[in-house]
Design an enzyme around this catalytic site. Sequence first.
Site, PDB file in Angstrom:
ATOM      1  N   ARG A  68       5.595  -9.954  24.078  1.00  0.00           N
ATOM      2  CA  ARG A  68       6.127  -9.067  23.030  1.00  0.00           C
ATOM      3  C   ARG A  68       5.869  -9.570  21.620  1.00  0.00           C
ATOM      4  O   ARG A  68       6.520  -9.151  20.677  1.00  0.00           O
ATOM      5  CB  ARG A  68       7.612  -8.791  23.225  1.00  0.00           C
ATOM      6  CG  ARG A  68       7.860  -8.082  24.537  1.00  0.00           C
ATOM      7  CD  ARG A  68       9.216  -7.430  24.597  1.00  0.00           C
ATOM      8  NE  ARG A  68       9.324  -6.754  25.865  1.00  0.00           N
ATOM      9  CZ  ARG A  68       9.547  -7.392  27.025  1.00  0.00           C
ATOM     10  NH1 ARG A  68       9.745  -8.697  27.027  1.00  0.00           N
ATOM     11  NH2 ARG A  68       9.578  -6.719  28.137  1.00  0.00           N
ATOM     12  N   LYS A  89      -3.984  -5.107  10.190  1.00  0.00           N
ATOM     13  CA  LYS A  89      -4.375  -4.119  11.202  1.00  0.00           C
ATOM     14  C   LYS A  89      -5.092  -4.852  12.321  1.00  0.00           C
ATOM     15  O   LYS A  89      -6.010  -5.636  12.071  1.00  0.00           O
ATOM     16  CB  LYS A  89      -5.331  -3.088  10.603  1.00  0.00           C
ATOM     17  CG  LYS A  89      -4.656  -1.988   9.815  1.00  0.00           C
ATOM     18  CD  LYS A  89      -5.671  -0.884   9.536  1.00  0.00           C
ATOM     19  CE  LYS A  89      -5.109   0.151   8.608  1.00  0.00           C
ATOM     20  NZ  LYS A  89      -6.134   1.167   8.261  1.00  0.00           N
ATOM     21  N   GLU A 108     -18.434  -3.907   1.286  1.00  0.00           N
ATOM     22  CA  GLU A 108     -16.991  -3.758   1.083  1.00  0.00           C
ATOM     23  C   GLU A 108     -16.565  -4.386  -0.253  1.00  0.00           C
ATOM     24  O   GLU A 108     -15.563  -3.980  -0.837  1.00  0.00           O
ATOM     25  CB  GLU A 108     -16.200  -4.396   2.244  1.00  0.00           C
ATOM     26  CG  GLU A 108     -16.476  -3.779   3.616  1.00  0.00           C
ATOM     27  CD  GLU A 108     -15.755  -2.446   3.880  1.00  0.00           C
ATOM     28  OE1 GLU A 108     -15.001  -1.966   3.007  1.00  0.00           O
ATOM     29  OE2 GLU A 108     -15.955  -1.895   4.979  1.00  0.00           O
ATOM     30  N   ARG A 167      -2.786   2.867   0.369  1.00  0.00           N
ATOM     31  CA  ARG A 167      -3.742   2.082   1.153  1.00  0.00           C
ATOM     32  C   ARG A 167      -4.978   2.909   1.520  1.00  0.00           C
ATOM     33  O   ARG A 167      -6.050   2.360   1.770  1.00  0.00           O
ATOM     34  CB  ARG A 167      -3.059   1.522   2.415  1.00  0.00           C
ATOM     35  CG  ARG A 167      -3.918   0.543   3.180  1.00  0.00           C
ATOM     36  CD  ARG A 167      -3.115  -0.286   4.172  1.00  0.00           C
ATOM     37  NE  ARG A 167      -3.992  -1.135   4.963  1.00  0.00           N
ATOM     38  CZ  ARG A 167      -3.571  -2.145   5.712  1.00  0.00           C
ATOM     39  NH1 ARG A 167      -2.302  -2.436   5.781  1.00  0.00           N
ATOM     40  NH2 ARG A 167      -4.433  -2.863   6.392  1.00  0.00           N
ATOM     41  N   ASN A 216     -10.254   3.436   2.045  1.00  0.00           N
ATOM     42  CA  ASN A 216     -11.172   4.220   2.870  1.00  0.00           C
ATOM     43  C   ASN A 216     -12.306   4.845   2.063  1.00  0.00           C
ATOM     44  O   ASN A 216     -13.059   5.661   2.591  1.00  0.00           O
ATOM     45  CB  ASN A 216     -10.411   5.330   3.604  1.00  0.00           C
ATOM     46  CG  ASN A 216      -9.448   4.756   4.618  1.00  0.00           C
ATOM     47  OD1 ASN A 216      -9.698   3.704   5.195  1.00  0.00           O
ATOM     48  ND2 ASN A 216      -8.329   5.428   4.812  1.00  0.00           N
ATOM     49  N   HIS A 241     -21.472  -1.678  10.050  1.00  0.00           N
ATOM     50  CA  HIS A 241     -20.398  -1.000   9.332  1.00  0.00           C
ATOM     51  C   HIS A 241     -20.661  -0.982   7.811  1.00  0.00           C
ATOM     52  O   HIS A 241     -20.584   0.056   7.170  1.00  0.00           O
ATOM     53  CB  HIS A 241     -19.064  -1.676   9.646  1.00  0.00           C
ATOM     54  CG  HIS A 241     -17.912  -1.077   8.924  1.00  0.00           C
ATOM     55  ND1 HIS A 241     -17.416   0.170   9.228  1.00  0.00           N
ATOM     56  CD2 HIS A 241     -17.171  -1.533   7.879  1.00  0.00           C
ATOM     57  CE1 HIS A 241     -16.413   0.445   8.413  1.00  0.00           C
ATOM     58  NE2 HIS A 241     -16.237  -0.572   7.582  1.00  0.00           N
TER      59      HIS A 241
HETATM   60  N1  LIG Z   1      -8.513  -5.055  10.876  1.00  0.00           N
HETATM   61  C1  LIG Z   1      -9.100  -4.585   9.798  1.00  0.00           C
HETATM   62  O1  LIG Z   1      -8.471  -4.323   8.781  1.00  0.00           O
HETATM   63  C2  LIG Z   1     -10.567  -4.375   9.842  1.00  0.00           C
HETATM   64  C3  LIG Z   1     -11.247  -4.085   8.653  1.00  0.00           C
HETATM   65  C4  LIG Z   1     -12.624  -3.954   8.705  1.00  0.00           C
HETATM   66  C5  LIG Z   1     -13.299  -4.090   9.909  1.00  0.00           C
HETATM   67  N2  LIG Z   1     -12.597  -4.359  11.042  1.00  0.00           N
HETATM   68  C6  LIG Z   1     -13.292  -4.528  12.326  1.00  0.00           C
HETATM   69  O2  LIG Z   1     -14.133  -5.665  12.222  1.00  0.00           O
HETATM   70  C7  LIG Z   1     -15.235  -5.513  13.112  1.00  0.00           C
HETATM   71  C8  LIG Z   1     -16.484  -5.877  12.379  1.00  0.00           C
HETATM   72  O3  LIG Z   1     -16.361  -7.208  11.932  1.00  0.00           O
HETATM   73  P1  LIG Z   1     -17.624  -8.086  11.548  1.00  0.00           P
HETATM   74  O4  LIG Z   1     -18.500  -7.332  10.666  1.00  0.00           O
HETATM   75  O5  LIG Z   1     -17.079  -9.391  11.131  1.00  0.00           O
HETATM   76  O6  LIG Z   1     -18.424  -8.146  12.911  1.00  0.00           O
HETATM   77  P2  LIG Z   1     -18.275  -8.938  14.288  1.00  0.00           P
HETATM   78  O7  LIG Z   1     -17.009  -9.655  14.408  1.00  0.00           O
HETATM   79  O8  LIG Z   1     -18.632  -7.957  15.330  1.00  0.00           O
HETATM   80  O9  LIG Z   1     -19.449 -10.010  14.125  1.00  0.00           O
HETATM   81  C9  LIG Z   1     -20.765  -9.555  13.884  1.00  0.00           C
HETATM   82  C10 LIG Z   1     -21.782 -10.397  14.639  1.00  0.00           C
HETATM   83  O10 LIG Z   1     -21.909 -11.669  14.013  1.00  0.00           O
HETATM   84  C11 LIG Z   1     -21.687 -12.710  14.952  1.00  0.00           C
HETATM   85  N3  LIG Z   1     -21.091 -13.793  14.179  1.00  0.00           N
HETATM   86  C12 LIG Z   1     -19.845 -13.845  13.644  1.00  0.00           C
HETATM   87  N4  LIG Z   1     -19.708 -14.923  12.867  1.00  0.00           N
HETATM   88  C13 LIG Z   1     -20.887 -15.595  12.916  1.00  0.00           C
HETATM   89  C14 LIG Z   1     -21.365 -16.782  12.311  1.00  0.00           C
HETATM   90  N5  LIG Z   1     -20.614 -17.474  11.455  1.00  0.00           N
HETATM   91  N6  LIG Z   1     -22.613 -17.166  12.609  1.00  0.00           N
HETATM   92  C15 LIG Z   1     -23.385 -16.436  13.451  1.00  0.00           C
HETATM   93  N7  LIG Z   1     -23.013 -15.291  14.032  1.00  0.00           N
HETATM   94  C16 LIG Z   1     -21.759 -14.867  13.758  1.00  0.00           C
HETATM   95  C17 LIG Z   1     -20.846 -12.091  16.040  1.00  0.00           C
HETATM   96  O11 LIG Z   1     -21.018 -12.744  17.266  1.00  0.00           O
HETATM   97  C18 LIG Z   1     -21.399 -10.674  16.078  1.00  0.00           C
HETATM   98  O12 LIG Z   1     -22.567 -10.636  16.846  1.00  0.00           O
HETATM   99  C19 LIG Z   1     -15.203  -4.088  13.612  1.00  0.00           C
HETATM  100  O13 LIG Z   1     -14.728  -4.077  14.931  1.00  0.00           O
HETATM  101  C20 LIG Z   1     -14.212  -3.406  12.682  1.00  0.00           C
HETATM  102  O14 LIG Z   1     -13.518  -2.354  13.323  1.00  0.00           O
HETATM  103  C21 LIG Z   1     -11.264  -4.514  11.020  1.00  0.00           C
HETATM  104 ZN   LIG Z   2     -14.787  -0.810   6.073  1.00  0.00          ZN
END
Ligand SMILES: NC(=O)c1ccc[n+]([C@@H]2O[C@H](COP(=O)([O-])OP(=O)(O)OC[C@H]3O[C@@H](n4cnc5c(N)ncnc54)[C@H](O)[C@@H]3O)[C@@H](O)[C@H]2O)c1
Ligand SMILES: [Zn+2]
Length: 366
Positions: A126, A148, A190, A247, A251, A270
């Site tokens: 929980r 989030k 971003e 917030r 977007n 993204h």
């Molecule tokens: N919670 C939130 O507020 C929020 C905001 C924006 C995005 N997100 C989420 O975040 C995700 C995208 O995150 P991301 O862009 O960090 O991508 P990711 O976590 O998918 O990583 C991208 C790629 O880079 C690799 N990688 C990560 N760090 C590395 C490093 N230091 N060296 C080599 N490879 C590395 C990973 O294995 C993956 O293949 C999505 O699922 C999205 O929905 C969440």
């Molecule tokens: Zn975004």
Amino acid sequence: MITIPVPLGTRAYDVRIGVIEPDDAAAMLAAAMGKPSGVAVLVDGNVGRISPRVAPLLAALGARLPNVNVRRYDLPPGEACKNLAEIQRTAEWMAAQGFDRGAVVLAIGGGATSDHAGFVASIYLRGIPFAICATTLLAMVDASVGGKTGVDLDAGKNLVGSFHQPRAVLADLGFLATLPARERVAGLAEVVKCGLIADAPLLERLEAEAESLAKDSDTTALATIIAAAVQVKADVVTEDERESGRRAILNFGHTVGHALEAESNYELLHGEAIALGMMAALSLGGTQGVTPPELRARTGRLLARLGLPVDFERRLSPAVVGRIDVDKKRRGEAVRFVFVGTPGTAELRDIPLAEARRLLAAPAVA
Ligand SMILES: NC(=O)c1ccc[n+]([C@@H]2O[C@H](COP(=O)([O-])OP(=O)(O)OC[C@H]3O[C@@H](n4cnc5c(N)ncnc54)[C@H](O)[C@@H]3O)[C@@H](O)[C@H]2O)c1
Ligand SMILES: [Zn+2]
């Protein structure tokens, strides 16, 4: 090192940004964790395999927390961990390790890892605390701040989740050494967004240093712009933790961006989709008399210099425009768009769905 506080009352935490040596990172994490009974370290599979920073960090953390059960579990890399089957696998592993309610989760990875780790932390027994060591630029400037968490369903991205604020966030720029250039550049989208919606000087700083930020030269410059972006997100999230109003300005570029991202079958990263989505939003803002054409041109130049795509017109296929329909920002028959007129300010406007589609499909917007 730069520290940005996220002042959310009893859920307040700090984001630390800089090249952070393992022992310092461990000290900060241990301080944020208090006296845990165990630490479940969830590591992105790629990061665990290739980053030379993981093992020293874990060794330092173990030394800081003697007699604590610090265990590592490598997740499938990137988005492959963001589903309920992997959440179950992680939770079963945690139970098998004997983690109790005094345990904490530590995520080491990008946004996918922190979304997975935060979600499993929010539901295991929980809810137990978690902390994040962000390893992608996107996670440093965006995903790790704001609380989030969640995973994807077959029906769509991020459809299951919770709000769960981390206890600490580290943005150790040392991790970026192994990050593919394309991922790094995507994270900058971003940052441009943050400049446009809330921080005009940040936009100017990006313009002054675009090429070097896109490569890897100056970690001090990079730390400064990460901090500015985190500050924007921290300000907005502090004002509206659960996205009931303001917030939503975060977007900006995401309505069309998400449609492009999904329609590309996630071949667009993204940040790349958001770059295109921001260009579309600036164009649409033009049709509403909000965005001056010069701002659209200026943003296009900056995004292109950073190495991001801007040619949204040719990508706005009927299928993409049709997808705007299923966006979660759709309210009744209107779509809530974020527009930017003056750099550093954003406004929300509801546009009837039919009109939004017509404008986006019309050559005038293109
Ligand atoms: N919670 C939130 O507020 C929020 C905001 C924006 C995005 N997100 C989420 O975040 C995700 C995208 O995150 P991301 O862009 O960090 O991508 P990711 O976590 O998918 O990583 C991208 C790629 O880079 C690799 N990688 C990560 N760090 C590395 C490093 N230091 N060296 C080599 N490879 C590395 C990973 O294995 C993956 O293949 C999505 O699922 C999205 O929905 C969440
Ligand atoms: Zn975004």
